[in-house]
Design a protein around this motif. Structure first.
Motif, PDB file in Angstrom:
ATOM      1  N   HIS A 112      15.586   4.871   4.538  1.00 61.02           N
ATOM      2  CA  HIS A 112      14.712   5.594   5.462  1.00 61.02           C
ATOM      3  C   HIS A 112      14.250   6.872   4.777  1.00 61.02           C
ATOM      4  N   LEU A 113      13.543   7.735   5.512  1.00 65.08           N
ATOM      5  CA  LEU A 113      13.039   8.972   4.924  1.00 65.08           C
ATOM      6  C   LEU A 113      14.152   9.784   4.272  1.00 65.08           C
ATOM      7  N   TYR A 114      15.231  10.021   5.001  1.00 61.76           N
ATOM      8  CA  TYR A 114      16.287  10.895   4.494  1.00 61.76           C
ATOM      9  C   TYR A 114      17.680  10.272   4.556  1.00 61.76           C
ATOM     10  N   SER A 115      17.767   8.998   4.863  1.00 63.39           N
ATOM     11  CA  SER A 115      19.074   8.340   4.910  1.00 63.39           C
ATOM     12  C   SER A 115      18.956   6.898   4.424  1.00 63.39           C
ATOM     13  N   THR A 116      20.118   6.312   4.151  1.00 68.65           N
ATOM     14  CA  THR A 116      20.200   4.914   3.737  1.00 68.65           C
ATOM     15  C   THR A 116      21.245   4.226   4.601  1.00 68.65           C
ATOM     16  N   VAL A 117      20.870   3.092   5.187  1.00 70.42           N
ATOM     17  CA  VAL A 117      21.794   2.281   5.979  1.00 70.42           C
ATOM     18  C   VAL A 117      22.036   0.997   5.209  1.00 70.42           C
ATOM     19  N   ARG A 118      23.308   0.609   5.126  1.00 71.34           N
ATOM     20  CA  ARG A 118      23.622  -0.645   4.439  1.00 71.34           C
ATOM     21  C   ARG A 118      24.769  -1.346   5.142  1.00 71.34           C
ATOM     22  N   VAL A 176      28.840  -1.099   8.886  1.00 74.32           N
ATOM     23  CA  VAL A 176      27.571  -0.394   8.676  1.00 74.32           C
ATOM     24  C   VAL A 176      27.888   0.979   8.078  1.00 74.32           C
ATOM     25  N   ARG A 177      27.199   1.293   6.992  1.00 75.48           N
ATOM     26  CA  ARG A 177      27.407   2.584   6.321  1.00 75.48           C
ATOM     27  C   ARG A 177      26.078   3.312   6.234  1.00 75.48           C
ATOM     28  N   ARG A 178      26.082   4.578   6.650  1.00 73.59           N
ATOM     29  CA  ARG A 178      24.883   5.416   6.551  1.00 73.59           C
ATOM     30  C   ARG A 178      25.221   6.590   5.642  1.00 73.59           C
ATOM     31  N   THR A 179      24.369   6.781   4.655  1.00 75.94           N
ATOM     32  CA  THR A 179      24.501   7.944   3.780  1.00 75.94           C
ATOM     33  C   THR A 179      23.220   8.754   3.860  1.00 75.94           C
ATOM     34  N   TRP A 180      23.359  10.044   3.706  1.00 71.56           N
ATOM     35  CA  TRP A 180      22.213  10.953   3.788  1.00 71.56           C
ATOM     36  C   TRP A 180      21.836  11.425   2.403  1.00 71.56           C
ATOM     37  N   ASP A 181      20.558  11.585   2.174  1.00 78.29           N
ATOM     38  CA  ASP A 181      20.045  12.095   0.904  1.00 78.29           C
ATOM     39  C   ASP A 181      20.007  13.624   0.998  1.00 78.29           C
ATOM     40  N   TRP A 182      21.181  14.236   0.858  1.00 81.39           N
ATOM     41  CA  TRP A 182      21.312  15.686   1.054  1.00 81.39           C
ATOM     42  C   TRP A 182      20.463  16.508   0.086  1.00 81.39           C
ATOM     43  N   PRO A 183      20.352  16.152  -1.184  1.00 82.47           N
ATOM     44  CA  PRO A 183      19.471  16.952  -2.047  1.00 82.47           C
ATOM     45  C   PRO A 183      18.021  16.985  -1.558  1.00 82.47           C
ATOM     46  N   LEU A 184      17.477  15.832  -1.161  1.00 75.72           N
ATOM     47  CA  LEU A 184      16.110  15.786  -0.660  1.00 75.72           C
ATOM     48  C   LEU A 184      15.986  16.553   0.657  1.00 75.72           C
ATOM     49  N   SER A 239       0.810  -1.220   0.000  1.00 78.96           N
ATOM     50  CA  SER A 239       0.000   0.000   0.000  1.00 78.96           C
ATOM     51  C   SER A 239       0.845   1.272   0.000  1.00 78.96           C
ATOM     52  N   SER A 240       2.139   1.171   0.306  1.00 83.42           N
ATOM     53  CA  SER A 240       2.979   2.362   0.409  1.00 83.42           C
ATOM     54  C   SER A 240       3.020   3.168  -0.874  1.00 83.42           C
ATOM     55  N   SER A 241       3.254   2.511  -1.982  1.00 84.13           N
ATOM     56  CA  SER A 241       3.328   3.232  -3.255  1.00 84.13           C
ATOM     57  C   SER A 241       1.999   3.876  -3.596  1.00 84.13           C
ATOM     58  N   PHE A 298       6.575   7.477   1.787  1.00 84.36           N
ATOM     59  CA  PHE A 298       5.884   6.366   1.127  1.00 84.36           C
ATOM     60  C   PHE A 298       6.622   5.778  -0.068  1.00 84.36           C
ATOM     61  N   ILE A 299       7.326   6.599  -0.809  1.00 87.91           N
ATOM     62  CA  ILE A 299       7.966   6.116  -2.036  1.00 87.91           C
ATOM     63  C   ILE A 299       9.435   5.754  -1.781  1.00 87.91           C
ATOM     64  N   ARG A 300      10.163   6.604  -1.062  1.00 89.26           N
ATOM     65  CA  ARG A 300      11.590   6.394  -0.855  1.00 89.26           C
ATOM     66  C   ARG A 300      11.869   5.240   0.107  1.00 89.26           C
ATOM     67  N   THR A 301      11.062   5.066   1.143  1.00 85.61           N
ATOM     68  CA  THR A 301      11.344   4.040   2.155  1.00 85.61           C
ATOM     69  C   THR A 301      11.120   2.640   1.582  1.00 85.61           C
ATOM     70  N   LYS A 302      12.130   1.812   1.732  1.00 90.82           N
ATOM     71  CA  LYS A 302      12.060   0.418   1.313  1.00 90.82           C
ATOM     72  C   LYS A 302      13.233  -0.327   1.923  1.00 90.82           C
ATOM     73  N   VAL A 303      13.161  -1.634   1.928  1.00 88.31           N
ATOM     74  CA  VAL A 303      14.252  -2.480   2.402  1.00 88.31           C
ATOM     75  C   VAL A 303      14.565  -3.478   1.305  1.00 88.31           C
ATOM     76  N   GLY A 304      15.795  -3.946   1.310  1.00 83.36           N
ATOM     77  CA  GLY A 304      16.128  -4.933   0.292  1.00 83.36           C
ATOM     78  C   GLY A 304      17.572  -5.341   0.313  1.00 83.36           C
ATOM     79  N   VAL A 305      17.941  -5.984  -0.770  1.00 81.37           N
ATOM     80  CA  VAL A 305      19.290  -6.485  -0.956  1.00 81.37           C
ATOM     81  C   VAL A 305      19.826  -5.885  -2.245  1.00 81.37           C
TER      82      VAL A 305
END
Length: 192
Positions: free
Chosen positions: A76-82, A167-175, A17-19, A60-67
């Motif tokens: 996440h809303l404004y960051s990515t953890v991998r 563990v690496r966290r990057t931020w979506d600075w443009p957003l 339902s997120s999308s 709703f669109i950016r948040t997702k989990v995967g491989v």
């Protein structure tokens, strides 16, 4: 530590339902802007609608989990953890997804159960063929086990915990930047 590409194809998961909610929310924001432009433009309304659309996109669109490329990834809303998929100890899904690695818990709202299913807990039937969240939980746990097997790493071993240090966290600075600018414009216009 260098990430090992296990030739695992990318797989992404989110609540189905997120999308839909994201598109509806962004569509509502666009409709508000159009109606406002037709009925007499108010900059504060436009700024508020744009801010609403940006937050809806992030939630709703950016948040997702995967491989991806042998890594477990949480958008996440404004960051990515991998971190390496083999470091993932387990995944469980309640109201949110909890991923456990290296003694830490990483939480994502991209995947979760309904309140009714979460309250049922252990009493509910676990059926990955009929329940999307059961499928996602089982699939991510299986992918983590496959990654450990390919690397010949035992679960809860020192090698697995060492991988969890990557563990690496990057931020979506443009957003983040666009959202902050629009929020400031909205607040300034609101109080003018």
């Amino acid at each position: 530590m260098c990430a090992v590409n296990d030739d695992q194809p990318d797989e992404w998961f989110r609540n189905s339902s997120s999308s839909v909610w994201g598109v509806l929310a962004i569509g509502a924001a666009v409709a508000i802007i159009v109606v406002d432009a037709i009925t007499g433009w108010h900059p504060v309304t436009t700024a508020g609608a744009v801010l609403f659309a940006l937050v809806a996109y992030a939630a709703f669109i950016r948040t997702k989990v995967g491989v991806s490329n042998g890594d477990f990834v949480l958008h996440h809303l404004y960051s990515t953890v991998r971190f390496p998929m083999a470091a993932l100890e387990s995944v469980s899904v309640g109201r949110t997804l909890g991923a456990y690695a290296g003694g830490r818990t990483y939480v994502s709202g991209a995947v979760g159960r309904s309140i009714r299913d979460a309250v049922k807990g252990a009493k509910r039937d676990h059926n990955p063929l009929r329940n999307q969240t059961d499928f996602i939980e089982d699939r991510l746990n299986a992918l983590a086990q496959d990654a450990r097997d390919r690397r010949r790493i035992k679960r809860d071993s020192e090698e697995q915990f060492a991988l969890a240090e990557d563990v690496r966290r990057t931020w979506d600075w443009p957003l983040i930047g666009v959202t902050v600018i629009v929020a400031v414009v909205f607040v300034v216009l609101f109080f003018l």
